[in-house]
Design a protein around this motif. Structure first.
Motif, mmCIF file in Angstrom:
data_model
loop_
_atom_site.group_PDB
_atom_site.id
_atom_site.type_symbol
_atom_site.label_atom_id
_atom_site.label_comp_id
_atom_site.label_asym_id
_atom_site.label_seq_id
_atom_site.Cartn_x
_atom_site.Cartn_y
_atom_site.Cartn_z
ATOM 1 N N GLU B 79 0.830 -1.201 0.000
ATOM 2 C CA GLU B 79 0.000 0.000 0.000
ATOM 3 C C GLU B 79 0.870 1.258 0.000
ATOM 4 O O GLU B 79 0.613 2.205 -0.755
ATOM 5 C CB GLU B 79 -0.929 -0.025 1.228
ATOM 6 N N ASN B 82 2.552 1.575 -3.359
ATOM 7 C CA ASN B 82 1.602 1.961 -4.396
ATOM 8 C C ASN B 82 1.171 3.416 -4.266
ATOM 9 O O ASN B 82 0.932 4.086 -5.262
ATOM 10 C CB ASN B 82 0.377 1.041 -4.361
ATOM 11 N N ASN B 94 -12.951 8.869 -11.088
ATOM 12 C CA ASN B 94 -14.188 8.090 -11.080
ATOM 13 C C ASN B 94 -13.868 6.590 -11.018
ATOM 14 O O ASN B 94 -14.054 5.859 -11.991
ATOM 15 C CB ASN B 94 -15.000 8.443 -12.338
ATOM 16 N N GLY B 95 -13.352 6.156 -9.873
ATOM 17 C CA GLY B 95 -12.950 4.757 -9.713
ATOM 18 C C GLY B 95 -14.096 3.777 -9.892
ATOM 19 O O GLY B 95 -13.910 2.664 -10.385
ATOM 20 N N ALA B 97 -16.290 3.733 -12.005
ATOM 21 C CA ALA B 97 -16.593 3.459 -13.410
ATOM 22 C C ALA B 97 -15.872 2.225 -13.926
ATOM 23 O O ALA B 97 -16.269 1.633 -14.928
ATOM 24 C CB ALA B 97 -16.215 4.672 -14.266
ATOM 25 N N ASN B 98 -14.789 1.842 -13.264
ATOM 26 C CA ASN B 98 -13.993 0.757 -13.840
ATOM 27 C C ASN B 98 -13.569 -0.336 -12.856
ATOM 28 O O ASN B 98 -12.902 -1.292 -13.249
ATOM 29 C CB ASN B 98 -12.745 1.342 -14.532
ATOM 30 N N SER B 99 -13.940 -0.200 -11.589
ATOM 31 C CA SER B 99 -13.506 -1.228 -10.633
ATOM 32 C C SER B 99 -14.456 -1.278 -9.441
ATOM 33 O O SER B 99 -15.183 -0.317 -9.178
ATOM 34 C CB SER B 99 -12.079 -0.930 -10.167
ATOM 35 N N SER B 103 -12.360 -3.940 -4.458
ATOM 36 C CA SER B 103 -10.998 -4.033 -4.978
ATOM 37 C C SER B 103 -10.182 -2.786 -4.675
ATOM 38 O O SER B 103 -8.971 -2.850 -4.525
ATOM 39 C CB SER B 103 -11.015 -4.284 -6.488
ATOM 40 N N ARG B 104 -10.871 -1.653 -4.565
ATOM 41 C CA ARG B 104 -10.150 -0.402 -4.319
ATOM 42 C C ARG B 104 -9.899 -0.150 -2.834
ATOM 43 O O ARG B 104 -9.139 0.743 -2.482
ATOM 44 C CB ARG B 104 -10.923 0.783 -4.924
ATOM 45 N N HIS B 179 -13.131 -9.559 -3.427
ATOM 46 C CA HIS B 179 -12.082 -9.265 -4.401
ATOM 47 C C HIS B 179 -10.912 -10.236 -4.251
ATOM 48 O O HIS B 179 -10.342 -10.679 -5.249
ATOM 49 C CB HIS B 179 -11.573 -7.832 -4.239
#
Lengths: 248, 224
Positions: B79, B82, B94-95, B97-99, B103-104, B179
Motif C-alpha cells: 500500500e 503503491n 471516477n474509480g 466506473a472501472n472497478s 478491490s479499491r 475481491h
C-alpha cells in the motif's frame, strides 16, 4: 454546447501547477474531444494567452499519443476509444469537464497535459523485441507454423498502443497491463519463445525500476484500455515471470 | 530465483500464496466451528484434536501465524509503495466506473480484519495458550469432567457487544474475500477457461463462509 472546462495548467516540469476554469461556447456534438480543445486553444491564442499543451498525433486511435484524464477516467467516459475518438456527444450542454494529465510518478508532467511516457520505451528496450537476422537472409515468418488460436491471442496483445491509460487508471499506477501485453505477444509465438526467459525478467525489472506501482487486480486497466487488452495478459506475464524466476 | 520478493510480480505471488493458504485455513476453521451448532460433542472432539495434535500445534500453528503476519505486513508495504507511485492525486477520479469498491479498498477491509483478529486472539487464542502451555493443562477438561471447548465458545458469545463486533468483522471479511479470492488466482497466473466458474465460486465462498460465521455467533448468542 456550452461547457465549463477545468484544466490542469502547469508551466513546466518544475512548476506546481493548478486547475484553471475555462468557459467554452459553440461546441458541436460531432466534434472530437481534441477538436474541442483546438477550439479552446484558438480562442486562447486570439486573446494572447498561452494555449493548453496536450499530446496528439494520428487522431485516428492507433498511435497511442493522445492521453488525458477526463472526468475521472483515462480517455474519458466512452469505452474502447482513445481521446481523439471521444466525441462531444458523450457530454451534455452545461457540463463541467475535468481535464487532467495521466498521473503517475513514472509519468512526470512536462507541461500542462503533456506527460513523459518514455518509461514505456525503456521497458520495451529491455526486452520487447525478438532478435532477428536482418542482413539479407531473414527467414520468412510464415515458414514457421503457428496455431490459429495462439496467433489471434498474440495479435490481440499486440494491439496495445502503449498510451498509458492502464497506468493512469490504476489506483496503484501499475504498468502491468502494458508489460503483460508486450510479454504476451511474444511469449505466444515460436519466434518469441527463444528469448522468453530473459525478456520477461528484464522487462519486469525495468518496469519496477521506473517506479510503477504493484498490481492489485482491480481490473480498472482492462476497462479503460482503448484497445480492450485483457487481464489474461497479466496472468500470462505472471506465469512467464514465475517460470523464468524459478528457472534462475 | 534470487530476490524474487524484490520484484513486483514476486511480491504479488507471495501475497497470493499467503492468501490461498489463509483461505484454506478459514474453510477448515469454519467447518469445525459450524459443527458447534450441530453437535457439541463433535465440536469438542475436533477442538481437542486440533488443540493437542503436535503436528497442528508445532508445525501448522507457527506456519499460520507467519502466514497471517506476512499477509498483513506485505499488504501495508504494498500500500505504501503503491501510494508513492502517484504523488499528485487526481482532482476528479471516477474509480467506480472501472472497478469494484472492494478491490479499491482492500487496505481498509484488511485493516478492520486486523483489528478483529487482535480481539479474536485476545478472546480465544491467548486464553488457550495460557491454559495449555503456561498452566500446563492439556486435558481439555472442565472440573466436571466434560470437554471445555464448547462451554468456552458459548460463554464468549453471550455479550451482545462481542457478537456485534464479530458480525461486523465477518462483513469486512466478506468484502475482502469478494475481491481477494479471484485476485489470488489471477496473481498466481490462473486466467483461463475456468476463470468464469472460479469467479462464481469465489463470490459464493466470500458470502457463504462469513455468513456462516455470523450464523454460528448468533445461534450461540440467542440459544443460551
Amino acid at each position: 454546447m456550452n461547457l465549463t472546462l477545468k484544466i490542469w495548467r502547469q508551466k513546466d516540469a518544475n512548476d506546481k501547477g493548478k486547475m484553471v476554469d475555462y468557459p467554452i461556447t459553440g461546441i458541436e456534438p460531432d466534434m472530437s474531444f481534441l477538436e474541442m480543445l483546438d477550439v479552446l486553444n484558438e480562442a486562447l491564442i486570439n486573446k494572447g494567452e498561452e494555449p493548453v499543451a496536450f499530446d496528439h498525433d494520428c487522431r485516428e486511435g492507433i498511435c497511442g499519443m493522445c492521453s488525458l484524464y477526463i472526468n475521472g477516467e483515462a480517455h474519458g467516459p466512452d469505452r474502447g476509444v482513445t481521446t481523439c475518438q471521444l466525441h462531444m456527444r458523450m457530454f451534455n450542454d452545461g457540463d463541467t469537464i475535468y481535464i487532467e494529465p495521466f498521473r503517475a510518478a513514472a509519468f512526470p508532467v512536462i507541461k500542462d497535459l503533456v506527460v513523459d511516457r518514455s518509461a514505456f520505451d525503456r521497458i520495451q528496450h529491455a526486452g520487447g523485441f525478438i532478435s532477428v537476422n536482418t542482413s539479407g537472409n531473414t527467414i520468412d515468418a510464415n515458414a514457421i507454423p503457428v496455431n490459429k488460436h495462439d496467433a489471434d491471442t498474440a495479435f490481440d496483445a499486440a494491439t496495445c498502443i502503449g498510451c498509458g491509460a492502464c497506468v493512469a487508471s490504476c489506483k496503484n499506477s501499475s504498468a502491468m497491463l502494458f508489460v503483460g501485453a508486450k510479454v504476451s505477444q511474444f511469449a505466444l509465438l515460436p519466434q518469441g519463445k527463444v528469448e522468453a526467459t530473459d525478456r520477461v525478467l528484464n522487462m519486469v525489472k525495468q518496469m519496477d525500476e521506473e517506479g510503477f506501482g504493484n498490481c492489485t487486480n482491480t481490473g480498472a486497466c482492462e476497462v479503460e484500455c482503448p484497445k480492450g487488452i485483457s487481464l489474461e495478459n497479466i496472468a500470462r506475464m505472471n506465469r512467464e515471470y514465475l517460470k523464468a524466476a524459478f528457472k534462475g | 530465483m534470487s530476490g524474487i520478493l524484490n520484484s513486483s510480480i514476486g511480491r504479488k505471488f507471495a501475497m497470493a500464496l499467503s492468501a490461498l493458504f489463509l483461505m484454506i485455513f478459514l474453510l477448515q476453521h469454519f467447518i469445525i466451528n459450524f459443527s458447534s451448532i450441530v453437535s457439541a460433542d463433535a465440536f469438542n472432539n475436533m477442538s481437542h484434536f486440533m488443540g493437542t495434535n503436535w503436528l497442528i500445534q508445532y508445525l501448522m500453528q507457527p506456519v499460520l501465524i507467519f502466514g497471517v503476519m506476512f499477509h498483513f505486513i506485505m499488504g501495508f508495504v504494498l500500500e505504501i509503495k503503491n501510494k508513492s507511485a502517484r504523488q499528485i492525486k487526481y482532482a476528479k477520479n471516477n474509480g467506480a466506473a472501472n472497478s469494484s469498491w472492494m478491490s479499491r479498498n482492500m487496505i481498509y477491509s484488511g485493516l478492520f480484519i486486523l483489528i478483529f483478529l487482535i480481539i479474536h486472539f485476545i478472546d480465544f487464542w491467548i486464553p488457550e495458550i495460557n491454559t495449555k502451555y503456561i498452566q500446563g493443562d492439556m486435558s481439555g477438561l472442565l472440573p466436571s469432567g466434560e470437554y471445555r471447548y464448547y462451554e468456552e465458545l458459548v460463554h464468549k458469545f453471550q455479550p451482545m457487544w462481542r457478537v456485534a463486533l464479530y458480525c461486523l468483522g465477518f462483513v469486512f471479511l466478506a468484502l475482502h474475500l469478494m475481491h481477494g479470492f479471484m485476485s489470488a488466482f489471477q496473481s498466481v497466473g490462473a486466467n483461463n477457461k475456468y476463470t468464469k466458474a472460479l469467479k462464481g465460486f469465489g463470490k459464493a465462498y466470500a458470502i457463504v463462509i462469513p455468513l456462516g460465521f455470523i450464523i454460528i455467533a448468533l445461534v450461540h448468542h440467542f440459544n443460551h
